[in-house]
Write a protein that holds these residues in place. Structure first.
Motif, short mmCIF file in Angstrom:
data_model
loop_
_atom_site.label_atom_id
_atom_site.label_comp_id
_atom_site.label_asym_id
_atom_site.label_seq_id
_atom_site.Cartn_x
_atom_site.Cartn_y
_atom_site.Cartn_z
N HIS A 119 50.10 37.55 31.18
CA HIS A 119 48.85 38.12 30.66
C HIS A 119 48.82 39.58 31.02
CE1 HIS A 119 47.69 34.09 29.76
NE2 HIS A 119 48.07 33.92 30.76
N SER A 150 44.87 34.47 34.72
CA SER A 150 43.85 34.87 33.53
C SER A 150 42.30 34.33 34.10
CB SER A 150 44.21 33.84 32.37
OG SER A 150 44.03 32.39 32.62
N ARG A 171 41.02 39.54 35.58
CA ARG A 171 41.01 40.23 34.39
C ARG A 171 40.18 41.44 34.64
NH1 ARG A 171 39.44 35.33 31.58
NH2 ARG A 171 37.26 35.96 31.69
#
Length: 384
Positions: free
Chosen positions: A6, A100, A105
């Protein structure tokens, strides 16, 4: 096998002026945060002649008056991260693109695919801290701390960072400076590699911690210590356990009267713990004598106006008395235009460690602290 990566942009860090406490206060989130996450720094605990040396210096920034952090880089080309330098744990880890979780993030994440020197291992790790936890995988890459490059350094890449504390944290990861025996998943520590690769002249590091939120000048020196940050002699204390940085405290006094450790007690010197932590009964005696009372969400406060008349608290270590004045053991801060004062003492939460004390940043801020691996000892001198 990790197959999904990610990728998120790294947020801009706020280095000047604002701390997490300021940001939460401005957003109206501070009181709710303190209510839901009362500070508990303890759950990470499971189970030669004097020589001046400047060493390699890493500047540290004050976080909430409770933690100190600096910048390291990992990989080729280097990717930068903000980490807490923690003598009470032994692993290095940072967020990664494999993660994630909301905390990941909102922080800088290591991108393994962007580093030509990264190697992934087949080992996983899970670490529990007092105010957060992580799970991840171990890998190897070049790590730069100050001006020191450590090749093939083992470190953790987070896969999950549950909860909200790490989400709000201004730092990205943690660099543990405890002994290798306490490293999760048997990872080689950063300082072990500094020593084995002969990257430091002396097998020691030293901390200078400022004690006013936003004040600059805090630092850790690798390979020596800085005589400009202390006055008088360095008093050396042998380690009693090589795992945490553990020493023997002779006794604890308030205004000259012994209130704890009458027959001696064990203590850990821990840059990753904010306060001075001890068993329930002795800490309650200290809180009573300094006039601390329960205030905001189980935190013990004191009347800021009483600071000039409050007693000294003294730790006797290896025959030397280390005095803490009220200005040194009381945390002071402003919120909504009002000044608050919090006791720098707290009780031990884990019954397995009922006889153990932790000398955290409240103590280290008052006394320049040298962690001497080469001679299995601690050094203390009055900080200036």
């Amino acid at each position: 096998m990790l197959t999904h990566f990610h990728s998120y942009p790294c947020r801009v860090k706020l280095f000047k002026g604002k701390t997490v406490r300021n940001i939460l206060a401005e957003r109206g989130l501070l009181e709710d945060f303190l209510k839901k996450h009362p500070y508990n720094p303890l759950s990470k605990y499971r189970g030669p002649s004097q020589q001046d040396s400047s060493g390699s210096t890493e500047s540290l920034l004050n976080y909430l008056d409770l933690s100190y952090y600096g910048t390291i880089s990992i990989g080729t080309p280097p990717q930068s991260f903000i980490v807490i330098f923690d003598t009470g744990s032994s692993n290095l880890w940072v967020p990664s693109g494999y993660c994630s979780s909301p905390a990941c993030r909102d922080h800088c994440k290591f991108n393994p695919q962007a580093s030509s020197t990264f190697r992934l291992s087949n080992k996983y790790l899970a670490i529990q801290y007092g105010t957060g936890r992580m799970t991840g995988v171990l890998g190897y890459d070049t790590v730069r701390v100050s001006n020191i490059d450590i090749t093939h350094q083992e470190f953790g890449l987070s896969i999950t960072e549950p909860g909200s504390f790490l989400y709000y944290a201004e730092f990205d990861g943690i660099l543990g400076l405890g002994y290798a025996d306490y490293a999760i998943a048997g990872a080689t520590t950063v300082f072990e590699n500094m020593m084995s690769e002969h990257l430091v002249e002396q097998f020691m590091f030293a901390f200078y911690l400022t004690r006013h939120e936003g004040q600059s000048g805090s630092e850790v020196v690798f390979g020596g210590f800085d005589p400009n940050h202390y006055t008088g002699n360095i008093n050396w204390v042998p380690l009693t356990v090589e795992g945490y940085w553990q020493i023997l405290v002779d006794n604890v006094k308030v205004n000259g009267q012994v209130v704890a450790c009458e027959s001696g007690c064990q203590a850990i010197v821990d840059t990753g713990t904010s306060l001075i932590i001890g068993p329930v009964s002795p800490i309650q005696r200290i809180q009573h004598k300094i006039g601390a009372e329960a205030q905001l969400y189980s935190m013990l406060g004191v009347d800021c106006g009483n600071l000039p008349t409050m007693p000294y608290v003294t730790f006797t270590i290896n025959g030397i008395e280390y005095h803490l004045s009220p200005d040194q053991y009381v945390l002071q801060y402003n919120y909504h235009g009002h000044k608050y004062c919090q006791s720098g003492f707290s009780t031990m939460a884990l019954s397995d460690y009922e006889d153990l004390w932790i000398l955290g940043d409240v103590f280290i801020g008052a006394y320049y602290s040298i962690f001497d691996r080469g001679n299995k000892r601690m050094g203390f001198a009055r900080a200036v």
